[in-house]
Design a protein around this motif. Structure first.
Motif, PDB file in Angstrom:
ATOM      1  N   ARG A  59      40.740  38.073  39.803  1.00 30.49           N
ATOM      2  CA  ARG A  59      39.293  38.308  39.864  1.00 30.49           C
ATOM      3  C   ARG A  59      38.565  37.105  40.449  1.00 30.49           C
ATOM      4  NH1 ARG A  59      39.146  39.512  33.725  1.00 30.49           N
ATOM      5  NH2 ARG A  59      40.954  40.884  33.591  1.00 30.49           N
ATOM      6  N   ARG A 110      46.958  46.050  38.506  1.00 35.34           N
ATOM      7  CA  ARG A 110      45.698  46.650  38.930  1.00 35.34           C
ATOM      8  C   ARG A 110      45.339  47.773  37.970  1.00 35.34           C
ATOM      9  NH1 ARG A 110      43.900  43.131  42.725  1.00 35.34           N
ATOM     10  NH2 ARG A 110      45.262  42.940  44.515  1.00 35.34           N
ATOM     11  N   ASN A 141      40.456  51.133  37.852  1.00 31.23           N
ATOM     12  CA  ASN A 141      39.245  50.839  38.618  1.00 31.23           C
ATOM     13  C   ASN A 141      39.513  49.856  39.756  1.00 31.23           C
ATOM     14  OD1 ASN A 141      39.743  48.567  37.143  1.00 31.23           O
ATOM     15  ND2 ASN A 141      37.758  48.499  36.108  1.00 31.23           N
ATOM     16  N   HIS A 142      40.811  49.592  40.023  1.00 30.96           N
ATOM     17  CA  HIS A 142      41.264  48.717  41.102  1.00 30.96           C
ATOM     18  C   HIS A 142      40.960  47.243  40.860  1.00 30.96           C
ATOM     19  CE1 HIS A 142      42.203  52.292  43.379  1.00 30.96           C
ATOM     20  NE2 HIS A 142      40.942  52.716  43.263  1.00 30.96           N
ATOM     21  N   LEU A 143      40.531  46.893  39.652  1.00 30.18           N
ATOM     22  CA  LEU A 143      40.311  45.507  39.307  1.00 30.18           C
ATOM     23  C   LEU A 143      41.556  44.932  38.635  1.00 30.18           C
ATOM     24  CD1 LEU A 143      36.673  45.648  37.875  1.00 30.18           C
ATOM     25  CD2 LEU A 143      37.403  44.892  40.152  1.00 30.18           C
ATOM     26  N   ASP A 144      41.745  43.625  38.764  1.00 33.35           N
ATOM     27  CA  ASP A 144      42.896  42.978  38.140  1.00 33.35           C
ATOM     28  C   ASP A 144      42.777  43.017  36.628  1.00 33.35           C
ATOM     29  OD1 ASP A 144      43.043  40.310  40.625  1.00 33.35           O
ATOM     30  OD2 ASP A 144      43.825  42.355  40.657  1.00 33.35           O
ATOM     31  N   GLU A 145      43.904  43.309  35.979  1.00 33.29           N
ATOM     32  CA  GLU A 145      43.975  43.264  34.528  1.00 33.29           C
ATOM     33  C   GLU A 145      45.109  42.328  34.121  1.00 33.29           C
ATOM     34  OE1 GLU A 145      42.371  47.779  33.491  1.00 33.29           O
ATOM     35  OE2 GLU A 145      44.482  47.260  33.159  1.00 33.29           O
TER      36      GLU A 145
END
Length: 433
Positions: free
Chosen positions: A333, A362, A365-369
């Motif tokens: 992020r 990913r 929501n396509h955000l890094d986790e």
């Protein structure tokens, strides 16, 4: 104990003169005998005559791991192939390996560097060194072996693995110095505990650990379980193997064998040299290497250098323990994170063990986790859900505060995270799968 006071405690001005003489000799050798380096220098419009002081090393080209792979196997050889006595290669399992070729004098210098390393941990001819580094193409095993022989110590060439036999030998032969990766040392300690072996009652007095980043938390854990002093050592296959730098009894930075390896710190983005005390990428030039000498090799290790009067009597410059690697850096992020930063943050948290794994993926929501799995000490792990929830929340808070990154923390039972007899695997990055 100082193994070689002539070089380890040398007057700083005298050392600079020695380094410059060796750098001039190296530059001429590479320019006239290694087409790869001559091409690089000519492309930059420089030649050996342009090197008039140690500061001029900044004019010379860098060498990268890609360069070593592209010149595999003998493209960087600086001597006749008939003079090569030994070959080692990188321990990586992917891509073309990097090659380090040694002449007889290279082996002798390696022996010298490692004898200094073991002496820094209090080693002498009266010691028995149990060597748990892997033997073979990996430099760790034979590097320690050569150093122990030069020191005059008794060497037990155990190599890695076969933990129950390691423990048996440790008891039977009265090993006094243990060498290997810190993660394997902790694994051995767990096995000893399960087998009812009290490591503190054995003859061990010190351990030299390296080949992977490790924290003060791991050091304290090892020292407590074994009842020894644990010392950090540093090296890399490309330069020569272990023996590049080592801790003394002060345990306050690693002394670099400056007469053999010239260190620099650069900005990893610009390549510009950084002043002493500023954190950046570590670069080494092999001043006396004959087989495959390297100019300004970019290690990708992040640290800083400092010169200070050390209580041990050595005058060599020190490198701080590693913060991480530029190519191990995770960008999550938009935030840069080194796995070792997470380990340092865990130091503050009571109830956790120095075993963890970071899983990056990913989300929908396509955000890094990010999920951080952390082992909890046996005495802390219980049915008291509220107590564990407080610990989990505390870890998340510390990570957010220290790293500026929110992550999901999962507490797991002792020995849940896979152990390794080599370098511990700390990161699983699923984003590239």
């Amino acid at each position: 104990m100082i193994f070689n006071p002539e070089y380890e405690s040398m007057d700083i001005e005298a050392r600079v003169k020695l380094q410059f003489a060796r750098l001039k000799n190296l530059t001429e050798k590479l320019y006239y005998h290694v087409p790869f380096y001559r091409g690089k220098m000519e492309a930059m419009g420089i030649s050996p005559r342009d090197i008039r002081s140690m500061a001029d090393i900044a004019l010379l080209p860098f060498t990268t791991k890609d360069d070593l792979r592209e010149t595999y196997p003998y493209g960087l050889l600086a001597c006749p192939q008939a003079e090569i006595e030994e070959i080692h290669m990188s321990s990586g399992t992917t891509g073309v390996p990097v090659v380090d070729a040694y002449t007889r004098r290279d082996i002798e210098n390696w022996e010298e560097a490692m004898a200094r390393t073991l002496a820094g941990a209090g080693g002498s001819r009266n010691d028995t060194v149990q060597n748990c580094y892997g033997y073979g193409l990996f430099t760790g095993g034979l590097g320690v072996h050569y150093g122990a022989k030069r020191l005059g110590a008794n060497i037990i060439p155990m190599s890695s693995g076969n933990t129950q036999k390691q423990l048996m030998v440790m008891q039977s032969f009265g090993s006094t110095i243990l060498t290997g990766t810190p993660s394997y040392a902790l694994f051995m300690a767990e096995e000893a505990e399960e087998s009812g072996i009290n490591l503190k009652k054995l003859g061990l007095k010190a351990g030299c650990f390296g080949a992977e980043p490790w924290s003060e938390n791991m050091r304290r854990e090892i020292e407590e379980r074994y009842g020894i002093d644990a010392y950090d050592i540093y090296g890399l296959t490309e330069i020569t193997g272990p023996g590049v730098a080592f801790e003394c009894e002060a345990k306050n930075g690693l002394h670099i064998n400056e007469d053999l390896f010239f260190p620099e710190i650069i900005d990893p983005e610009t390549g510009k040299p950084l002043p002493e005390g500023e954190k950046g990428e570590l670069v080494f030039t092999t001043l006396v290497k004959e087989g495959t000498p390297l100019l300004r090799y970019r290690t990708r290790d992040v640290t800083f250098l400092r010169r200070e009067i050390c209580a041990c009597g050595r005058t060599t410059i020190k490198m701080n323990r590693l913060f991480g690697r530029t190519d191990d850096m995770l960008i999550i992020r938009g935030i840069n994170v080194f796995p070792s930063q997470i380990e340092h943050a865990l130091i503050e948290i009571e109830g956790t063990d120095p075993h963890y794994v970071i899983i990056v993926d990913r989300g929908s929501n396509h955000l890094d986790e990010v999920e951080l799995q952390v082992e909890v000490k046996k005495e802390f792990f219980s049915d008291e859900t509220k107590r564990l929830e407080v610990l989990r929340s505390n870890i998340e808070t510390v990570m957010k505060s220290k790293l500026g990154l929110a992550m999901k923390v999962k507490l797991v039972e002792p020995k849940t995270i896979e152990r390794s007899i080599g370098k511990a695997k700390r990161v699983i990055d699923k984003r590239t799968i």
